[in-house]
Write a protein that holds these residues in place. Sequence first.
Motif, PDB file in Angstrom:
ATOM      1  N   GLY A 183     -20.944  10.469   3.622  1.00  0.00           N
ATOM      2  CA  GLY A 183     -21.340   9.042   3.859  1.00  0.00           C
ATOM      3  C   GLY A 183     -22.741   8.493   4.084  1.00  0.00           C
ATOM      4  O   GLY A 183     -23.049   7.510   4.390  1.00  0.00           O
ATOM      5  N   PHE A 216     -25.676  -1.450   2.688  1.00  0.00           N
ATOM      6  CA  PHE A 216     -24.809  -0.401   2.991  1.00  0.00           C
ATOM      7  C   PHE A 216     -24.103  -0.534   4.272  1.00  0.00           C
ATOM      8  O   PHE A 216     -23.088  -0.179   4.460  1.00  0.00           O
ATOM      9  CB  PHE A 216     -25.186   1.105   2.885  1.00  0.00           C
ATOM     10  N   CYS A 252     -22.574   4.604  -2.913  1.00  0.00           N
ATOM     11  CA  CYS A 252     -23.617   4.372  -3.953  1.00  0.00           C
ATOM     12  C   CYS A 252     -22.794   4.101  -5.265  1.00  0.00           C
ATOM     13  O   CYS A 252     -23.093   3.077  -5.866  1.00  0.00           O
ATOM     14  CB  CYS A 252     -24.465   5.695  -4.106  1.00  0.00           C
ATOM     15  N   CYS A 276     -26.212   9.405  -1.908  1.00  0.00           N
ATOM     16  CA  CYS A 276     -25.284   9.232  -1.200  1.00  0.00           C
ATOM     17  C   CYS A 276     -24.631  10.712  -1.082  1.00  0.00           C
ATOM     18  O   CYS A 276     -24.047  11.182  -1.881  1.00  0.00           O
ATOM     19  CB  CYS A 276     -24.115   8.339  -1.498  1.00  0.00           C
ATOM     20  N   ASP A 277     -24.532  11.287   0.374  1.00  0.00           N
ATOM     21  CA  ASP A 277     -23.628  12.399   0.566  1.00  0.00           C
ATOM     22  C   ASP A 277     -22.442  12.557   0.718  1.00  0.00           C
ATOM     23  O   ASP A 277     -21.553  11.288   1.011  1.00  0.00           O
ATOM     24  CB  ASP A 277     -24.663  13.266   1.697  1.00  0.00           C
ATOM     25  N   ALA A 282     -24.186   2.186   8.404  1.00  0.00           N
ATOM     26  CA  ALA A 282     -24.553   3.289   7.581  1.00  0.00           C
ATOM     27  C   ALA A 282     -25.542   4.179   8.159  1.00  0.00           C
ATOM     28  O   ALA A 282     -26.472   3.992   8.898  1.00  0.00           O
ATOM     29  CB  ALA A 282     -25.067   2.869   6.349  1.00  0.00           C
ATOM     30  N   VAL A 326     -26.775   8.135   3.501  1.00  0.00           N
ATOM     31  CA  VAL A 326     -27.760   7.706   2.420  1.00  0.00           C
ATOM     32  C   VAL A 326     -29.029   7.876   2.668  1.00  0.00           C
ATOM     33  O   VAL A 326     -29.682   7.873   3.752  1.00  0.00           O
ATOM     34  CB  VAL A 326     -27.541   5.880   2.482  1.00  0.00           C
ATOM     35  N   SER A 357     -18.532   7.537  -3.943  1.00  0.00           N
ATOM     36  CA  SER A 357     -19.170   7.292  -2.805  1.00  0.00           C
ATOM     37  C   SER A 357     -19.655   5.680  -2.511  1.00  0.00           C
ATOM     38  O   SER A 357     -19.256   5.186  -3.608  1.00  0.00           O
ATOM     39  CB  SER A 357     -20.448   8.057  -2.817  1.00  0.00           C
TER      40      SER A 357
END
Length: 310
Positions: A150, A175, A125, A146-147, A179, A152, A123
């Motif tokens: 994408g 980011f 992160c 971070c999932d 983001a 945050v 990811s």
Amino acid sequence: MKDLLDAPRYSRTTWIVAALLLVVLAVLWLSGRGPADGACCGSEAATGATAPMAPALTPPPPMQSAAKTPGPFAVRLDGDKRVVEGTVTDAQTRQRIMQAAAAAYGETNVVDRIAVDATAASSACATKADTLFAALKTDPPIGIACDTRGGVTLSGQATSDADRASRERWAHDFFGADATITNAITIAAALQPVTRPEDVRCAARMPAAVTFRTASSRIDAKGRALLDAIVPCLRNGRFEIAGYTDNIGTADDNLALSRARAESVRAYVMLKGVDADRVVAAGYGAEHPIGDNGTPAGRASNRRIEFVKK
């Protein structure tokens, strides 16, 4: 003599027969019953005749590998520790992340819960971990996640609405403006500076109303008494001594004054037996107010020294 006289007659007959054969072959050819390959009388195929070709085999299209989905990644707060968890694509990435976390927080303050999965991508992160951990070392600290889509998410506490908003602006800068940032940071109740030696309690964050002579970095008698009560707390761990001011005066003057006062406090606690490598001084001027600078009481609370455990 007779054979010589008959020779021309036999030659004419031969030519006539040959001509008739050619006519027959031409008729057969035109009617579609001639040689299939265009050869005649054992000769090779006529120039320009094209033999039928087998249809070319079309190779199958190359297999397209599916794009990897980023694995989840998070840095959670657990007291003084940081729990680093999630999924990365290879062992080298995992090692790099843990080295960066140890450099930022100290090896004993990091909990490793990272898994390796070659089918997952790293990811944002995880990719930015080298600089991410240093950016997360704020006061108060925040967590981040971070999932797999994408996005945050920011977590933790901020000292004010302005502080909360500044963390979100940082995330967009870090980011990228595109983001998706979810700001789940809450506003912490202001921790008021301790004013009396008997009220000192050792903690990871200790605001203290250390007093100085007006517009000076020289600690007065009341401030020294308060520091004497704080010194035993500084002998366990490493601390940042952070100086703050109210908003009266210019930003540059306040910044210089806060630094000078933090350095004075550091020098004093070292004289009282605190090892030099356990304390570092920093000045922040009027940043991160914990009180309302529009009131005398609020400005007084903002003029403080904070001891923050590293």
